[in-house]
Motif scaffolding. Structure first.
Motif, mmCIF file in Angstrom:
data_model
loop_
_atom_site.group_PDB
_atom_site.id
_atom_site.type_symbol
_atom_site.label_atom_id
_atom_site.label_comp_id
_atom_site.label_asym_id
_atom_site.label_seq_id
_atom_site.Cartn_x
_atom_site.Cartn_y
_atom_site.Cartn_z
ATOM 1 N N LYS A 50 72.969 -0.485 60.270
ATOM 2 C CA LYS A 50 71.598 -0.031 60.514
ATOM 3 C C LYS A 50 70.662 -0.541 59.426
ATOM 4 O O LYS A 50 69.523 -0.949 59.706
ATOM 5 C CB LYS A 50 71.557 1.495 60.579
ATOM 6 N N GLU A 51 71.133 -0.546 58.177
ATOM 7 C CA GLU A 51 70.304 -1.042 57.083
ATOM 8 C C GLU A 51 69.988 -2.532 57.261
ATOM 9 O O GLU A 51 68.846 -2.957 57.075
ATOM 10 C CB GLU A 51 71.012 -0.799 55.740
ATOM 11 N N VAL A 52 71.012 -3.304 57.613
ATOM 12 C CA VAL A 52 70.782 -4.733 57.833
ATOM 13 C C VAL A 52 69.828 -4.958 58.995
ATOM 14 O O VAL A 52 68.898 -5.772 58.925
ATOM 15 C CB VAL A 52 72.118 -5.470 58.093
ATOM 16 N N ASP A 53 70.039 -4.231 60.073
ATOM 17 C CA ASP A 53 69.255 -4.419 61.290
ATOM 18 C C ASP A 53 67.801 -4.002 61.099
ATOM 19 O O ASP A 53 66.874 -4.726 61.485
ATOM 20 C CB ASP A 53 69.890 -3.622 62.429
ATOM 21 N N GLU A 54 67.583 -2.844 60.489
ATOM 22 C CA GLU A 54 66.235 -2.264 60.410
ATOM 23 C C GLU A 54 65.490 -2.611 59.123
ATOM 24 O O GLU A 54 64.256 -2.681 59.120
ATOM 25 C CB GLU A 54 66.315 -0.746 60.571
ATOM 26 N N ILE A 55 66.216 -2.818 58.019
ATOM 27 C CA ILE A 55 65.572 -3.071 56.735
ATOM 28 C C ILE A 55 65.741 -4.522 56.300
ATOM 29 O O ILE A 55 64.864 -5.114 55.672
ATOM 30 C CB ILE A 55 66.125 -2.113 55.653
ATOM 31 N N GLY A 56 66.886 -5.094 56.654
ATOM 32 C CA GLY A 56 67.126 -6.496 56.328
ATOM 33 C C GLY A 56 68.128 -6.723 55.220
ATOM 34 O O GLY A 56 68.437 -7.869 54.884
ATOM 35 N N ILE A 57 68.673 -5.640 54.641
ATOM 36 C CA ILE A 57 69.607 -5.788 53.532
ATOM 37 C C ILE A 57 70.504 -4.563 53.438
ATOM 38 O O ILE A 57 70.076 -3.442 53.733
ATOM 39 C CB ILE A 57 68.848 -5.992 52.190
ATOM 40 N N CYS A 58 71.752 -4.785 53.042
ATOM 41 C CA CYS A 58 72.651 -3.689 52.682
ATOM 42 C C CYS A 58 73.469 -4.131 51.483
ATOM 43 O O CYS A 58 73.448 -5.308 51.099
ATOM 44 C CB CYS A 58 73.556 -3.281 53.850
ATOM 45 N N PHE A 59 74.195 -3.186 50.903
ATOM 46 C CA PHE A 59 74.971 -3.485 49.700
ATOM 47 C C PHE A 59 76.405 -3.020 49.862
ATOM 48 O O PHE A 59 76.667 -1.874 50.227
ATOM 49 C CB PHE A 59 74.341 -2.817 48.472
ATOM 50 N N PHE A 60 77.344 -3.933 49.579
ATOM 51 C CA PHE A 60 78.765 -3.614 49.573
ATOM 52 C C PHE A 60 79.216 -3.429 48.127
ATOM 53 O O PHE A 60 79.360 -4.421 47.394
ATOM 54 C CB PHE A 60 79.587 -4.739 50.210
ATOM 55 N N HIS A 61 79.440 -2.188 47.714
ATOM 56 C CA HIS A 61 79.972 -1.913 46.378
ATOM 57 C C HIS A 61 81.463 -2.239 46.411
ATOM 58 O O HIS A 61 82.247 -1.581 47.099
ATOM 59 C CB HIS A 61 79.720 -0.446 46.025
ATOM 60 N N ALA A 62 81.861 -3.278 45.682
ATOM 61 C CA ALA A 62 83.189 -3.881 45.838
ATOM 62 C C ALA A 62 84.357 -2.887 45.836
ATOM 63 O O ALA A 62 85.254 -3.003 46.684
ATOM 64 C CB ALA A 62 83.389 -4.947 44.766
ATOM 65 N N PRO A 63 84.404 -1.901 44.922
ATOM 66 C CA PRO A 63 85.574 -1.008 44.914
ATOM 67 C C PRO A 63 85.780 -0.234 46.219
ATOM 68 O O PRO A 63 86.919 0.123 46.549
ATOM 69 C CB PRO A 63 85.272 -0.051 43.750
ATOM 70 N N LEU A 64 84.720 0.028 46.971
ATOM 71 C CA LEU A 64 84.855 0.755 48.236
ATOM 72 C C LEU A 64 85.432 -0.125 49.339
ATOM 73 O O LEU A 64 85.931 0.394 50.344
ATOM 74 C CB LEU A 64 83.498 1.301 48.687
ATOM 75 N N PHE A 65 85.365 -1.424 49.167
ATOM 76 C CA PHE A 65 85.820 -2.344 50.211
ATOM 77 C C PHE A 65 87.122 -3.061 49.843
ATOM 78 O O PHE A 65 87.729 -3.710 50.689
ATOM 79 C CB PHE A 65 84.724 -3.364 50.517
ATOM 80 N N HIS A 66 87.522 -2.912 48.594
ATOM 81 C CA HIS A 66 88.758 -3.546 48.147
ATOM 82 C C HIS A 66 89.640 -2.517 47.442
ATOM 83 O O HIS A 66 89.925 -2.643 46.240
ATOM 84 C CB HIS A 66 88.441 -4.727 47.220
ATOM 85 N N PRO A 67 90.071 -1.481 48.170
ATOM 86 C CA PRO A 67 90.878 -0.427 47.541
ATOM 87 C C PRO A 67 92.186 -0.943 46.967
ATOM 88 O O PRO A 67 92.737 -0.351 46.031
ATOM 89 C CB PRO A 67 91.125 0.556 48.691
ATOM 90 N N ALA A 68 92.706 -2.046 47.499
ATOM 91 C CA ALA A 68 93.967 -2.595 46.993
ATOM 92 C C ALA A 68 93.842 -3.040 45.541
ATOM 93 O O ALA A 68 94.846 -3.156 44.827
ATOM 94 C CB ALA A 68 94.407 -3.765 47.874
#
Length: 330
Positions: free
Chosen positions: A139-157
């Motif tokens: 939704k952020e990308v679609d409506e605002i144009g940007i989002c943020f991936f905080h690396a530790p939340l996406f790379h738990p390994a």
């Protein structure tokens, strides 16, 4: 791991599949901290090669929280760090300029390692709540144009190597992984690198994939366009230099890019840039990097047109509008 270490200590390299397998096993907790430390030490003694890096990258992408944003044409602008220059958050500011110019940005980042303030420090300081809720981020990308991936939340390994990295207190091969493991694998990527050896390595990795990419390295050591001298760049395999004059700007002094001594110092500079109230040097270096982001996504555009587009997005405060909207979501 014993067999792998003996193989590496004998001067051998891993192929892509071997590299992928060993890093998968590390990430899944199959080895002790002493074994992991020994493995990482190999790559302090000699550089990782492209096939190994490709395998390590594949392992982490296989294990990460998957994000499918293929319906969007997105870009990430990120630096490897490690240049020791302690600049303000140039890449992160450039991302908001790109979004202000109407492009979709999926920024991947973490807390600062080689500088006072990394992308995560900046987002967190201004109140952005880190999340791996894919619907929220879409939704952020679609409506605002940007989002943020905080690396530790996406790379738990990666949690299994965290204690080892902290104990070693030196840069490891994982320091160069961040820019190439964005969980949504954006279709476009502008990556700043801290030296020409890493630039060549990344070029070998990217050219084997299907991403549209541009790599940049300021020849006086910055992992981004610094305007303090010439910048070497590789655009989808084509290599050349750019001078500050090519962007229409004068040459800057290194002290003009300082990020200060605290996150608060960096945040003050960042907010001034968003409000188009920063120094000309600070604004120009952000515009230059955002311009190359536009150029990466739209190679048919001239660099001067890209600079004009980025400048308008910043100085008309469209970037500030995007920044305010994103922070309001939290």
């Amino acid at each position: 791991m014993k067999d792998t270490l003996n193989y590496l200590f004998a001067g051998n390299s891993l192929n892509k599949d071997q590299a992928c397998k060993v890093l998968t096993n590390i990430a899944e907790g199959q080895f002790s901290e002493a074994e992991i430390a020994s493995f990482l030490t190999v790559y302090r003694m000699r550089p990782v090669n492209a096939e190994e890096l490709n395998g390590f990258r594949q392992a982490l992408l296989n294990l990460c929280v998957k994000v499918d944003f293929s319906e969007f044409n997105t870009i990430d602008v990120v630096g490897t760090g490690g240049d020791g220059k302690n600049t303000f958050n140039i890449s992160t500011a450039s991302c908001f300029v790109l979004a202000g110019a109407g492009y979709k940005v999926t920024k991947h980042g973490n807390y600062g390692l080689s500088s006072v303030s990394g992308a995560s420090n900046m987002f967190e300081y201004f109140g952005y709540k880190f999340s791996n809720d894919i619907d929220k981020l879409r939704k952020e990308v679609d409506e605002i144009g940007i989002c943020f991936f905080h690396a530790p939340l996406f790379h738990p390994a990666m949690k299994n190597v965290g204690p080892v990295r902290r104990a070693l207190k030196v840069r490891t091969l994982f320091n160069m992984m961040g820019p190439i493991i964005n969980p949504c694998s954006p279709k476009n990527q502008l990556v700043g690198v801290s030296d020409l050896q890493i630039m060549d390595l990344y070029n070998q990795v990217f050219k084997d994939g299907d991403q549209n990419y541009m790599l940049v390295h300021a020849l006086d050591g910055y992992d981004e366009v610094s305007l303090t001298g010439d910048t070497r760049y590789i655009e989808n395999g084509f290599e050349d230099n750019l001078s500050p004059a090519d962007f229409g700007f004068s040459t800057l002094q290194q002290e003009e890019l300082s990020g200060g001594n605290t996150v608060e110092d960096a945040a003050k500079i960042f907010k001034n840039i968003m409000q188009a109230e920063a120094t000309d040097a600070q604004q120009n270096v952000v515009i230059a990097n955002a311009a190359l982001g536009i150029k990466c996504m739209c190679p048919e555009k001239s660099l001067s047109d890209c600079v004009a587009e980025a400048s308008e997005a910043l100085k008309s405060k469209k970037a500030l509008e995007v920044f305010n909207k994103l922070m309001a979501t939290s």
